[in-house]
Design a protein around this motif. Structure first.
Motif, PDB file in Angstrom:
ATOM      1  N   GLN A  73      48.580 -18.626  -8.638  1.00  0.00           N
ATOM      2  CA  GLN A  73      49.078 -19.355  -9.810  1.00  0.00           C
ATOM      3  C   GLN A  73      50.585 -19.157  -9.982  1.00  0.00           C
ATOM      4  O   GLN A  73      51.313 -20.097 -10.281  1.00  0.00           O
ATOM      5  N   LEU A  74      51.053 -17.929  -9.795  1.00  0.00           N
ATOM      6  CA  LEU A  74      52.481 -17.630  -9.964  1.00  0.00           C
ATOM      7  C   LEU A  74      53.358 -18.316  -8.926  1.00  0.00           C
ATOM      8  O   LEU A  74      54.553 -18.501  -9.141  1.00  0.00           O
ATOM      9  N   SER A  75      52.777 -18.685  -7.788  1.00  0.00           N
ATOM     10  CA  SER A  75      53.555 -19.351  -6.740  1.00  0.00           C
ATOM     11  C   SER A  75      53.982 -20.755  -7.170  1.00  0.00           C
ATOM     12  O   SER A  75      54.880 -21.326  -6.568  1.00  0.00           O
ATOM     13  N   GLY A  76      53.316 -21.304  -8.181  1.00  0.00           N
ATOM     14  CA  GLY A  76      53.613 -22.658  -8.608  1.00  0.00           C
ATOM     15  C   GLY A  76      52.811 -23.709  -7.873  1.00  0.00           C
ATOM     16  O   GLY A  76      52.931 -24.901  -8.144  1.00  0.00           O
ATOM     17  N   ALA A  77      51.986 -23.281  -6.939  1.00  0.00           N
ATOM     18  CA  ALA A  77      51.158 -24.228  -6.193  1.00  0.00           C
ATOM     19  C   ALA A  77      50.019 -24.728  -7.068  1.00  0.00           C
ATOM     20  O   ALA A  77      49.601 -24.054  -8.006  1.00  0.00           O
ATOM     21  N   LYS A  78      49.524 -25.904  -6.738  1.00  0.00           N
ATOM     22  CA  LYS A  78      48.320 -26.403  -7.390  1.00  0.00           C
ATOM     23  C   LYS A  78      47.143 -25.696  -6.721  1.00  0.00           C
ATOM     24  O   LYS A  78      46.986 -25.755  -5.497  1.00  0.00           O
ATOM     25  N   VAL A  79      46.317 -25.039  -7.515  1.00  0.00           N
ATOM     26  CA  VAL A  79      45.211 -24.254  -6.973  1.00  0.00           C
ATOM     27  C   VAL A  79      43.892 -24.950  -7.283  1.00  0.00           C
ATOM     28  O   VAL A  79      43.587 -25.232  -8.437  1.00  0.00           O
ATOM     29  N   THR A  80      43.138 -25.242  -6.235  1.00  0.00           N
ATOM     30  CA  THR A  80      41.793 -25.771  -6.383  1.00  0.00           C
ATOM     31  C   THR A  80      40.832 -24.610  -6.224  1.00  0.00           C
ATOM     32  O   THR A  80      40.903 -23.871  -5.248  1.00  0.00           O
ATOM     33  N   VAL A  81      39.945 -24.443  -7.210  1.00  0.00           N
ATOM     34  CA  VAL A  81      38.975 -23.354  -7.174  1.00  0.00           C
ATOM     35  C   VAL A  81      37.718 -23.843  -6.468  1.00  0.00           C
ATOM     36  O   VAL A  81      37.192 -24.910  -6.783  1.00  0.00           O
ATOM     37  N   LEU A  82      37.268 -23.066  -5.496  1.00  0.00           N
ATOM     38  CA  LEU A  82      36.092 -23.403  -4.710  1.00  0.00           C
ATOM     39  C   LEU A  82      34.985 -22.423  -5.083  1.00  0.00           C
ATOM     40  O   LEU A  82      35.056 -21.242  -4.743  1.00  0.00           O
ATOM     41  N   ASP A  83      33.991 -22.900  -5.835  1.00  0.00           N
ATOM     42  CA  ASP A  83      32.909 -22.023  -6.272  1.00  0.00           C
ATOM     43  C   ASP A  83      32.072 -21.536  -5.095  1.00  0.00           C
ATOM     44  O   ASP A  83      31.814 -22.285  -4.151  1.00  0.00           O
ATOM     45  N   VAL A  84      31.679 -20.281  -5.175  1.00  0.00           N
ATOM     46  CA  VAL A  84      30.855 -19.654  -4.151  1.00  0.00           C
ATOM     47  C   VAL A  84      29.610 -19.108  -4.827  1.00  0.00           C
ATOM     48  O   VAL A  84      29.689 -18.490  -5.888  1.00  0.00           O
ATOM     49  N   ASP A  85      28.449 -19.374  -4.221  1.00  0.00           N
ATOM     50  CA  ASP A  85      27.212 -18.819  -4.755  1.00  0.00           C
ATOM     51  C   ASP A  85      26.457 -18.134  -3.611  1.00  0.00           C
ATOM     52  O   ASP A  85      27.035 -17.900  -2.544  1.00  0.00           O
ATOM     53  N   ASP A  86      25.198 -17.831  -3.814  1.00  0.00           N
ATOM     54  CA  ASP A  86      24.415 -17.143  -2.780  1.00  0.00           C
ATOM     55  C   ASP A  86      24.332 -17.926  -1.473  1.00  0.00           C
ATOM     56  O   ASP A  86      24.159 -17.353  -0.408  1.00  0.00           O
ATOM     57  N   GLY A  87      24.479 -19.241  -1.557  1.00  0.00           N
ATOM     58  CA  GLY A  87      24.426 -20.085  -0.367  1.00  0.00           C
ATOM     59  C   GLY A  87      25.775 -20.275   0.301  1.00  0.00           C
ATOM     60  O   GLY A  87      25.882 -20.963   1.309  1.00  0.00           O
ATOM     61  N   GLY A  88      26.827 -19.687  -0.251  1.00  0.00           N
ATOM     62  CA  GLY A  88      28.165 -19.810   0.320  1.00  0.00           C
ATOM     63  C   GLY A  88      29.046 -20.728  -0.508  1.00  0.00           C
ATOM     64  O   GLY A  88      28.797 -20.979  -1.684  1.00  0.00           O
ATOM     65  N   CYS A  89      30.069 -21.259   0.134  1.00  0.00           N
ATOM     66  CA  CYS A  89      31.031 -22.135  -0.547  1.00  0.00           C
ATOM     67  C   CYS A  89      30.396 -23.484  -0.846  1.00  0.00           C
ATOM     68  O   CYS A  89      29.654 -24.025  -0.039  1.00  0.00           O
ATOM     69  N   ARG A  90      30.735 -24.015  -2.002  1.00  0.00           N
ATOM     70  CA  ARG A  90      30.329 -25.366  -2.360  1.00  0.00           C
ATOM     71  C   ARG A  90      31.571 -26.230  -2.333  1.00  0.00           C
ATOM     72  O   ARG A  90      32.479 -26.045  -3.130  1.00  0.00           O
ATOM     73  N   ARG A  91      31.628 -27.156  -1.402  1.00  0.00           N
ATOM     74  CA  ARG A  91      32.811 -27.992  -1.204  1.00  0.00           C
ATOM     75  C   ARG A  91      32.928 -29.031  -2.308  1.00  0.00           C
ATOM     76  O   ARG A  91      32.035 -29.858  -2.486  1.00  0.00           O
ATOM     77  N   PRO A  92      34.050 -29.006  -3.054  1.00  0.00           N
ATOM     78  CA  PRO A  92      34.224 -30.028  -4.096  1.00  0.00           C
ATOM     79  C   PRO A  92      34.490 -31.386  -3.472  1.00  0.00           C
ATOM     80  O   PRO A  92      35.006 -31.490  -2.361  1.00  0.00           O
ATOM     81  N   THR A  93      34.148 -32.444  -4.178  1.00  0.00           N
ATOM     82  CA  THR A  93      34.310 -33.797  -3.640  1.00  0.00           C
ATOM     83  C   THR A  93      35.763 -34.117  -3.330  1.00  0.00           C
ATOM     84  O   THR A  93      36.044 -34.889  -2.431  1.00  0.00           O
ATOM     85  N   CYS A  94      36.710 -33.494  -4.052  1.00  0.00           N
ATOM     86  CA  CYS A  94      38.121 -33.814  -3.796  1.00  0.00           C
ATOM     87  C   CYS A  94      38.598 -33.276  -2.455  1.00  0.00           C
ATOM     88  O   CYS A  94      39.664 -33.645  -1.995  1.00  0.00           O
ATOM     89  N   LEU A  95      37.807 -32.412  -1.797  1.00  0.00           N
ATOM     90  CA  LEU A  95      38.210 -31.904  -0.490  1.00  0.00           C
ATOM     91  C   LEU A  95      37.574 -32.695   0.654  1.00  0.00           C
ATOM     92  O   LEU A  95      37.744 -32.353   1.806  1.00  0.00           O
ATOM     93  N   SER A  96      36.850 -33.758   0.334  1.00  0.00           N
ATOM     94  CA  SER A  96      36.308 -34.596   1.406  1.00  0.00           C
ATOM     95  C   SER A  96      37.460 -35.399   2.002  1.00  0.00           C
ATOM     96  O   SER A  96      38.489 -35.604   1.380  1.00  0.00           O
ATOM     97  N   ARG A  97      37.279 -35.866   3.204  1.00  0.00           N
ATOM     98  CA  ARG A  97      38.347 -36.590   3.908  1.00  0.00           C
ATOM     99  C   ARG A  97      38.686 -37.922   3.225  1.00  0.00           C
ATOM    100  O   ARG A  97      39.816 -38.379   3.299  1.00  0.00           O
ATOM    101  N   SER A  98      37.723 -38.531   2.558  1.00  0.00           N
ATOM    102  CA  SER A  98      37.969 -39.856   1.993  1.00  0.00           C
ATOM    103  C   SER A  98      38.442 -39.828   0.544  1.00  0.00           C
ATOM    104  O   SER A  98      38.916 -40.838   0.035  1.00  0.00           O
ATOM    105  N   THR A  99      38.303 -38.704  -0.144  1.00  0.00           N
ATOM    106  CA  THR A  99      38.682 -38.644  -1.561  1.00  0.00           C
ATOM    107  C   THR A  99      39.891 -37.749  -1.728  1.00  0.00           C
ATOM    108  O   THR A  99      39.819 -36.553  -1.441  1.00  0.00           O
ATOM    109  N   PRO A 100      41.027 -38.285  -2.199  1.00  0.00           N
ATOM    110  CA  PRO A 100      42.208 -37.422  -2.386  1.00  0.00           C
ATOM    111  C   PRO A 100      42.034 -36.509  -3.592  1.00  0.00           C
ATOM    112  O   PRO A 100      41.391 -36.880  -4.570  1.00  0.00           O
ATOM    113  N   CYS A 101      42.580 -35.303  -3.505  1.00  0.00           N
ATOM    114  CA  CYS A 101      42.563 -34.379  -4.647  1.00  0.00           C
ATOM    115  C   CYS A 101      43.556 -34.881  -5.685  1.00  0.00           C
ATOM    116  O   CYS A 101      44.607 -35.408  -5.348  1.00  0.00           O
TER     117      CYS A 101
END
Length: 102
Positions: A73-101
């Motif tokens: 956060q202090l770097s000034g970068a835009k940070v996307t939070v990637l939730d992790v659960d027992d099954g591992g990382c859950r990829r948000p839709t904005c990280l798909s190749r066709s949908t821009p963040c």
């Protein structure tokens, strides 16, 4: 910025890293290319400061170490939070190749 708490790195440690540790990982480096930090957290902060700036984009796992999140956060970068659960990382839709963040 980070300061150096010692006059110089331990020459024996740097030589060991160059001759034993790095070659075993397929990495070649000269002693003047080695930076010894006080720990992983310090090393990550340095890397964040070198690579990210306002306008950069970073992805951070949730949960993560609070200092990692704060450093990003202090770097000034835009940070996307990637939730992790027992099954591992859950990829948000904005990280798909066709949908821009946003």
């Amino acid at each position: 910025m980070a300061g150096d708490f010692a006059a110089s790195d331990d020459v024996q440690l740097v030589n060991y890293i160059c001759s034993r540790t790095l070659p075993g990982r397929g990495i070649r480096a000269n002693p003047d290319e080695i930076l010894v930090t006080v720990g992983a957290q310090n090393a990550l902060w340095i890397v964040i400061q070198l690579l990210l700036r306002r306008g950069s984009h970073a992805v951070c796992e949730n949960p993560c170490h609070p200092d990692m999140s704060a450093s990003l956060q202090l770097s000034g970068a835009k940070v996307t939070v990637l939730d992790v659960d027992d099954g591992g990382c859950r990829r948000p839709t904005c990280l798909s190749r066709s949908t821009p963040c946003s």
